[in-house]
Write a protein that holds these residues in place. Structure first.
Motif, mmCIF file in Angstrom:
data_model
loop_
_atom_site.group_PDB
_atom_site.id
_atom_site.type_symbol
_atom_site.label_atom_id
_atom_site.label_comp_id
_atom_site.label_asym_id
_atom_site.label_seq_id
_atom_site.Cartn_x
_atom_site.Cartn_y
_atom_site.Cartn_z
ATOM 1 N N ASP A 1 -52.769 33.918 31.943
ATOM 2 C CA ASP A 1 -52.181 33.177 30.829
ATOM 3 C C ASP A 1 -52.520 31.697 30.994
ATOM 4 N N LEU A 2 -53.676 31.309 30.483
ATOM 5 C CA LEU A 2 -54.153 29.934 30.625
ATOM 6 C C LEU A 2 -54.026 29.221 29.283
ATOM 7 N N LEU A 3 -53.301 28.130 29.287
ATOM 8 C CA LEU A 3 -53.015 27.437 28.030
ATOM 9 C C LEU A 3 -52.942 25.935 28.268
ATOM 10 N N GLU A 4 -53.500 25.190 27.348
ATOM 11 C CA GLU A 4 -53.433 23.724 27.394
ATOM 12 C C GLU A 4 -53.127 23.235 25.985
ATOM 13 N N GLU A 5 -52.093 22.429 25.862
ATOM 14 C CA GLU A 5 -51.746 21.859 24.557
ATOM 15 C C GLU A 5 -51.949 20.346 24.599
ATOM 16 N N TYR A 6 -52.563 19.834 23.556
ATOM 17 C CA TYR A 6 -52.839 18.398 23.499
ATOM 18 C C TYR A 6 -52.734 17.940 22.049
ATOM 19 N N ARG A 7 -51.978 16.897 21.839
ATOM 20 C CA ARG A 7 -51.686 16.436 20.480
ATOM 21 C C ARG A 7 -52.631 15.300 20.077
ATOM 22 N N ILE A 8 -53.032 15.313 18.825
ATOM 23 C CA ILE A 8 -53.841 14.225 18.271
ATOM 24 C C ILE A 8 -53.000 13.489 17.231
ATOM 25 N N GLU A 9 -52.806 12.199 17.455
ATOM 26 C CA GLU A 9 -52.073 11.371 16.498
ATOM 27 C C GLU A 9 -53.043 10.388 15.842
ATOM 28 N N ILE A 10 -52.760 10.065 14.591
ATOM 29 C CA ILE A 10 -53.639 9.160 13.837
ATOM 30 C C ILE A 10 -52.884 7.876 13.515
ATOM 31 N N ASP A 11 -53.499 6.752 13.885
ATOM 32 C CA ASP A 11 -52.928 5.446 13.563
ATOM 33 C C ASP A 11 -54.089 4.530 13.179
ATOM 34 N N SER A 12 -54.244 4.300 11.894
ATOM 35 C CA SER A 12 -55.386 3.518 11.402
ATOM 36 C C SER A 12 -55.298 2.042 11.783
ATOM 37 N N LYS B 1 -53.099 9.359 26.368
ATOM 38 C CA LYS B 1 -51.924 9.637 27.189
ATOM 39 C C LYS B 1 -52.066 11.038 27.785
ATOM 40 N N ASN B 2 -51.116 11.381 28.680
ATOM 41 C CA ASN B 2 -51.214 12.669 29.363
ATOM 42 C C ASN B 2 -51.201 13.856 28.410
ATOM 43 N N ASP B 3 -50.370 13.779 27.373
ATOM 44 C CA ASP B 3 -50.224 14.944 26.497
ATOM 45 C C ASP B 3 -50.613 14.669 25.041
ATOM 46 N N TYR B 4 -51.189 13.497 24.778
ATOM 47 C CA TYR B 4 -51.666 13.248 23.415
ATOM 48 C C TYR B 4 -52.668 12.097 23.408
ATOM 49 N N VAL B 5 -53.428 12.035 22.316
ATOM 50 C CA VAL B 5 -54.368 10.941 22.106
ATOM 51 C C VAL B 5 -54.103 10.360 20.721
ATOM 52 N N THR B 6 -54.136 9.047 20.633
ATOM 53 C CA THR B 6 -53.985 8.381 19.339
ATOM 54 C C THR B 6 -55.334 7.793 18.947
ATOM 55 N N VAL B 7 -55.786 8.144 17.753
ATOM 56 C CA VAL B 7 -57.094 7.694 17.280
ATOM 57 C C VAL B 7 -56.930 7.001 15.926
ATOM 58 N N PRO B 8 -57.839 6.075 15.599
ATOM 59 C CA PRO B 8 -57.736 5.400 14.297
ATOM 60 C C PRO B 8 -58.096 6.311 13.129
ATOM 61 N N TYR B 9 -58.846 7.372 13.407
ATOM 62 C CA TYR B 9 -59.216 8.327 12.353
ATOM 63 C C TYR B 9 -59.602 9.645 13.018
ATOM 64 N N VAL B 10 -59.619 10.703 12.231
ATOM 65 C CA VAL B 10 -60.052 12.014 12.730
ATOM 66 C C VAL B 10 -61.138 12.546 11.816
ATOM 67 N N ASP B 11 -62.242 12.938 12.430
ATOM 68 C CA ASP B 11 -63.302 13.624 11.700
ATOM 69 C C ASP B 11 -63.781 14.780 12.579
ATOM 70 N N ARG C 1 -65.195 9.897 27.537
ATOM 71 C CA ARG C 1 -65.023 9.408 28.909
ATOM 72 C C ARG C 1 -63.545 9.325 29.288
ATOM 73 N N HIS C 2 -62.727 8.817 28.364
ATOM 74 C CA HIS C 2 -61.294 8.686 28.641
ATOM 75 C C HIS C 2 -60.611 10.056 28.738
ATOM 76 N N LEU C 3 -61.026 10.988 27.902
ATOM 77 C CA LEU C 3 -60.444 12.332 27.966
ATOM 78 C C LEU C 3 -60.823 13.031 29.265
ATOM 79 N N LYS C 4 -62.065 12.863 29.687
ATOM 80 C CA LYS C 4 -62.484 13.437 30.974
ATOM 81 C C LYS C 4 -61.627 12.890 32.111
ATOM 82 N N ALA C 5 -61.373 11.590 32.055
ATOM 83 C CA ALA C 5 -60.546 10.967 33.092
ATOM 84 C C ALA C 5 -59.113 11.479 33.018
ATOM 85 N N ASN C 6 -58.600 11.644 31.806
ATOM 86 C CA ASN C 6 -57.222 12.105 31.631
ATOM 87 C C ASN C 6 -57.026 13.522 32.169
ATOM 88 N N PHE C 7 -58.007 14.391 31.920
ATOM 89 C CA PHE C 7 -57.914 15.777 32.385
ATOM 90 C C PHE C 7 -58.481 15.963 33.801
#
Length: 213
Positions: A35-46, A54-64, A153-159
Protein backbone atom coordinates in the motif's frame (compact mmCIF):
# COMPACT_ATOMS: atom_id res chain seq x y z
CA UNK A 1 0.67 6.39 -15.53
CA UNK A 2 4.45 6.00 -15.61
CA UNK A 3 6.55 3.23 -17.14
CA UNK A 4 7.51 1.84 -13.74
CA UNK A 5 3.90 1.19 -12.75
CA UNK A 6 3.07 4.25 -10.65
CA UNK A 7 -0.28 5.92 -11.28
CA UNK A 8 -0.63 9.59 -10.32
CA UNK A 9 -4.00 11.33 -10.15
CA UNK A 10 -4.91 15.02 -10.19
CA UNK A 11 -8.37 16.16 -9.07
CA UNK A 12 -9.79 12.63 -8.95
CA UNK A 13 -12.29 11.57 -6.32
CA UNK A 14 -11.60 8.48 -4.21
CA UNK A 15 -14.21 6.53 -6.18
CA UNK A 16 -12.70 7.60 -9.52
CA UNK A 17 -9.21 6.62 -8.40
CA UNK A 18 -10.43 3.23 -7.20
CA UNK A 19 -12.18 2.61 -10.51
CA UNK A 20 -9.13 3.65 -12.55
CA UNK A 21 -6.76 1.46 -10.52
CA UNK A 22 -9.09 -1.52 -10.87
CA UNK A 23 -9.11 -0.98 -14.64
CA UNK A 24 -5.31 -0.72 -14.84
CA UNK A 25 -4.86 -3.89 -12.78
CA UNK A 26 -6.62 -5.86 -15.51
CA UNK A 27 -3.65 -5.17 -17.79
CA UNK A 28 -0.83 -5.32 -15.24
CA UNK A 29 1.75 -8.09 -15.60
CA UNK A 30 2.74 -7.87 -11.92
CA UNK A 31 0.58 -6.72 -9.02
CA UNK A 32 2.47 -5.10 -6.14
CA UNK A 33 1.08 -6.16 -2.80
CA UNK A 34 2.11 -2.97 -1.01
CA UNK A 35 0.00 0.00 0.00
CA UNK A 36 2.19 2.81 -1.33
CA UNK A 37 0.63 6.25 -1.42
CA UNK A 38 1.85 9.83 -1.62
CA UNK A 39 -0.43 12.86 -1.46
CA UNK A 40 0.74 16.31 -2.48
CA UNK A 41 -1.36 19.43 -2.86
CA UNK A 42 -0.98 22.09 -5.54
CA UNK A 43 -2.12 25.59 -4.62
CA UNK A 44 -2.39 28.50 -7.05
CA UNK A 45 -1.50 32.06 -6.11
CA UNK A 46 -1.04 34.41 -9.06
CA UNK A 47 0.46 37.06 -6.76
CA UNK A 48 3.63 35.15 -5.91
CA UNK A 49 6.72 35.70 -8.11
CA UNK A 50 7.99 32.11 -7.85
CA UNK A 51 7.01 28.69 -6.59
CA UNK A 52 6.90 27.95 -2.86
CA UNK A 53 7.67 24.36 -1.88
CA UNK A 54 6.47 22.88 1.40
CA UNK A 55 6.51 19.33 2.75
CA UNK A 56 2.94 18.53 1.76
CA UNK A 57 2.08 21.15 -0.86
CA UNK A 58 3.47 23.47 -3.51
CA UNK A 59 2.21 26.95 -4.32
CA UNK A 60 2.61 28.06 -7.92
CA UNK A 61 1.64 31.28 -9.74
CA UNK A 62 -0.18 29.23 -12.40
CA UNK A 63 -0.91 25.64 -13.39
CA UNK A 64 -0.58 24.23 -16.87
CA UNK A 65 0.06 20.69 -18.17
CA UNK A 66 3.83 21.16 -17.88
CA UNK A 67 3.66 22.16 -14.22
CA UNK A 68 1.33 19.26 -13.49
CA UNK A 69 3.64 16.84 -15.26
CA UNK A 70 6.69 17.93 -13.23
CA UNK A 71 4.80 17.64 -9.93
CA UNK A 72 3.37 14.25 -10.88
CA UNK A 73 6.77 13.02 -12.06
CA UNK A 74 8.39 13.76 -8.71
CA UNK A 75 5.52 12.18 -6.79
CA UNK A 76 5.78 9.08 -8.98
CA UNK A 77 9.54 8.84 -8.44
CA UNK A 78 9.07 9.20 -4.68
CA UNK A 79 6.51 6.37 -4.60
CA UNK A 80 8.71 4.20 -6.83
CA UNK A 81 11.60 4.78 -4.44
CA UNK A 82 9.33 3.72 -1.55
CA UNK A 83 8.74 0.46 -3.40
CA UNK A 84 12.40 -0.22 -4.16
CA UNK A 85 13.39 0.76 -0.62
CA UNK A 86 10.96 -1.86 0.71
CA UNK A 87 12.43 -4.50 -1.62
CA UNK A 88 15.96 -3.57 -0.60
CA UNK A 89 15.05 -3.74 3.10
CA UNK A 90 13.84 -7.31 2.54
CA UNK A 91 17.08 -8.20 0.73
CA UNK A 92 19.20 -6.72 3.51
CA UNK A 93 17.17 -8.56 6.16
CA UNK A 94 17.77 -11.85 4.34
CA UNK A 95 21.44 -11.00 3.94
CA UNK A 96 21.77 -10.27 7.67
CA UNK A 97 20.29 -13.66 8.48
CA UNK A 98 23.01 -15.42 6.50
CA UNK A 99 25.74 -13.19 7.95
CA UNK A 100 24.61 -14.00 11.49
CA UNK A 101 24.64 -17.68 10.59
CA UNK A 102 28.23 -17.33 9.40
CA UNK A 103 29.15 -15.53 12.61
CA UNK A 104 27.55 -18.03 15.00
CA UNK A 105 27.88 -21.32 13.12
CA UNK A 106 30.80 -20.66 10.81
CA UNK A 107 28.89 -21.97 7.80
CA UNK A 108 25.98 -21.30 5.47
CA UNK A 109 22.96 -23.59 5.32
CA UNK A 110 21.62 -22.06 2.11
CA UNK A 111 21.78 -24.32 -0.94
CA UNK A 112 23.48 -23.27 -4.14
CA UNK A 113 20.12 -23.24 -5.93
CA UNK A 114 18.55 -20.91 -3.35
CA UNK A 115 21.62 -18.68 -3.41
CA UNK A 116 21.33 -18.38 -7.18
CA UNK A 117 17.66 -17.45 -6.76
CA UNK A 118 18.65 -14.81 -4.22
CA UNK A 119 21.32 -13.45 -6.57
CA UNK A 120 18.74 -13.32 -9.36
CA UNK A 121 16.36 -11.37 -7.13
CA UNK A 122 19.04 -8.82 -6.23
CA UNK A 123 20.09 -8.34 -9.85
CA UNK A 124 16.46 -8.06 -10.92
CA UNK A 125 15.85 -5.26 -8.41
CA UNK A 126 18.98 -3.39 -9.45
CA UNK A 127 18.28 -3.76 -13.17
CA UNK A 128 14.69 -2.67 -12.64
CA UNK A 129 15.87 0.52 -10.93
CA UNK A 130 18.33 1.28 -13.72
CA UNK A 131 15.75 0.57 -16.43
CA UNK A 132 12.83 2.43 -14.89
CA UNK A 133 14.04 5.35 -12.81
CA UNK A 134 15.75 8.19 -14.64
CA UNK A 135 16.09 10.11 -11.40
CA UNK A 136 19.49 11.66 -11.84
CA UNK A 137 18.56 13.09 -15.25
CA UNK A 138 16.28 16.09 -15.61
CA UNK A 139 13.26 15.52 -17.88
CA UNK A 140 13.45 17.09 -21.33
CA UNK A 141 10.54 19.30 -20.36
CA UNK A 142 12.69 21.50 -18.09
CA UNK A 143 15.70 22.02 -20.32
CA UNK A 144 14.48 25.21 -21.98
CA UNK A 145 12.27 26.48 -19.19
CA UNK A 146 13.92 28.03 -16.15
CA UNK A 147 10.71 28.08 -14.09
CA UNK A 148 10.07 24.38 -14.66
CA UNK A 149 13.72 23.63 -13.98
CA UNK A 150 13.52 25.37 -10.60
CA UNK A 151 10.22 23.66 -9.79
CA UNK A 152 11.69 20.27 -10.62
CA UNK A 153 14.85 20.94 -8.62
CA UNK A 154 12.94 22.12 -5.55
CA UNK A 155 10.54 19.17 -5.68
CA UNK A 156 13.44 16.73 -5.94
CA UNK A 157 14.96 18.34 -2.86
CA UNK A 158 11.64 18.26 -1.01
CA UNK A 159 11.12 14.55 -1.67
CA UNK A 160 14.84 13.78 -1.10
CA UNK A 161 14.85 12.05 -4.47
CA UNK A 162 18.59 12.11 -5.19
CA UNK A 163 19.80 11.22 -1.65
CA UNK A 164 17.29 8.37 -1.44
CA UNK A 165 18.33 7.06 -4.84
CA UNK A 166 22.02 7.15 -3.89
CA UNK A 167 21.31 5.51 -0.54
CA UNK A 168 19.34 2.80 -2.33
CA UNK A 169 22.20 2.20 -4.74
CA UNK A 170 24.68 2.09 -1.84
CA UNK A 171 22.61 -0.48 0.08
CA UNK A 172 22.28 -2.65 -3.01
CA UNK A 173 26.06 -2.51 -3.40
CA UNK A 174 26.36 -3.81 0.17
CA UNK A 175 24.00 -6.67 -0.65
CA UNK A 176 26.06 -7.48 -3.75
CA UNK A 177 29.25 -7.52 -1.65
CA UNK A 178 27.57 -9.96 0.73
CA UNK A 179 26.52 -12.11 -2.20
CA UNK A 180 30.11 -12.32 -3.41
CA UNK A 181 31.11 -13.46 0.08
CA UNK A 182 28.35 -16.07 0.19
CA UNK A 183 29.32 -17.32 -3.26
CA UNK A 184 32.96 -17.66 -2.19
CA UNK A 185 31.91 -19.61 0.93
CA UNK A 186 29.75 -21.97 -1.13
CA UNK A 187 32.51 -22.42 -3.70
CA UNK A 188 34.91 -23.41 -0.90
CA UNK A 189 32.29 -25.82 0.41
CA UNK A 190 31.79 -27.34 -3.04
CA UNK A 191 35.55 -27.55 -3.58
CA UNK A 192 36.01 -29.29 -0.24
CA UNK A 193 33.23 -31.74 -1.08
CA UNK A 194 34.83 -32.54 -4.43
CA UNK A 195 38.18 -33.11 -2.74
CA UNK A 196 36.59 -35.62 -0.37
CA UNK A 197 34.89 -37.36 -3.28
CA UNK A 198 38.24 -37.66 -5.07
CA UNK A 199 39.90 -38.99 -1.90
CA UNK A 200 37.14 -41.57 -1.41
CA UNK A 201 37.35 -42.67 -5.05
CA UNK A 202 41.12 -43.07 -4.80
CA UNK A 203 40.69 -45.03 -1.57
CA UNK A 204 38.11 -47.32 -3.20
CA UNK A 205 40.34 -47.80 -6.21
CA UNK A 206 43.25 -48.82 -3.95
CA UNK A 207 41.04 -51.19 -1.93
CA UNK A 208 39.69 -52.84 -5.08
CA UNK A 209 43.21 -53.20 -6.44
CA UNK A 210 44.37 -54.83 -3.18
CA UNK A 211 41.40 -57.19 -3.03
CA UNK A 212 41.76 -58.45 -6.58
CA UNK A 213 45.54 -58.38 -6.82
Amino acid sequence: MFDYGVVVFANYSAAEKKEAIAFVKNYASTIVDLDLLEEYRIEIDSNIPKVIIKNDYVTVPYVDPSVLKIVMLNIAQSVALDYYEALTDDLITSSKKYIQELEHRGKLSISKKNLLKYIGKVLNVKNSIVDNLYILDDPNLVWDNEELHLLNRHLKANFDINPRFKDLDYRLDIVEDNLRLFTDVLNVRESSRLEWIVIILIFLEIMIALLFH
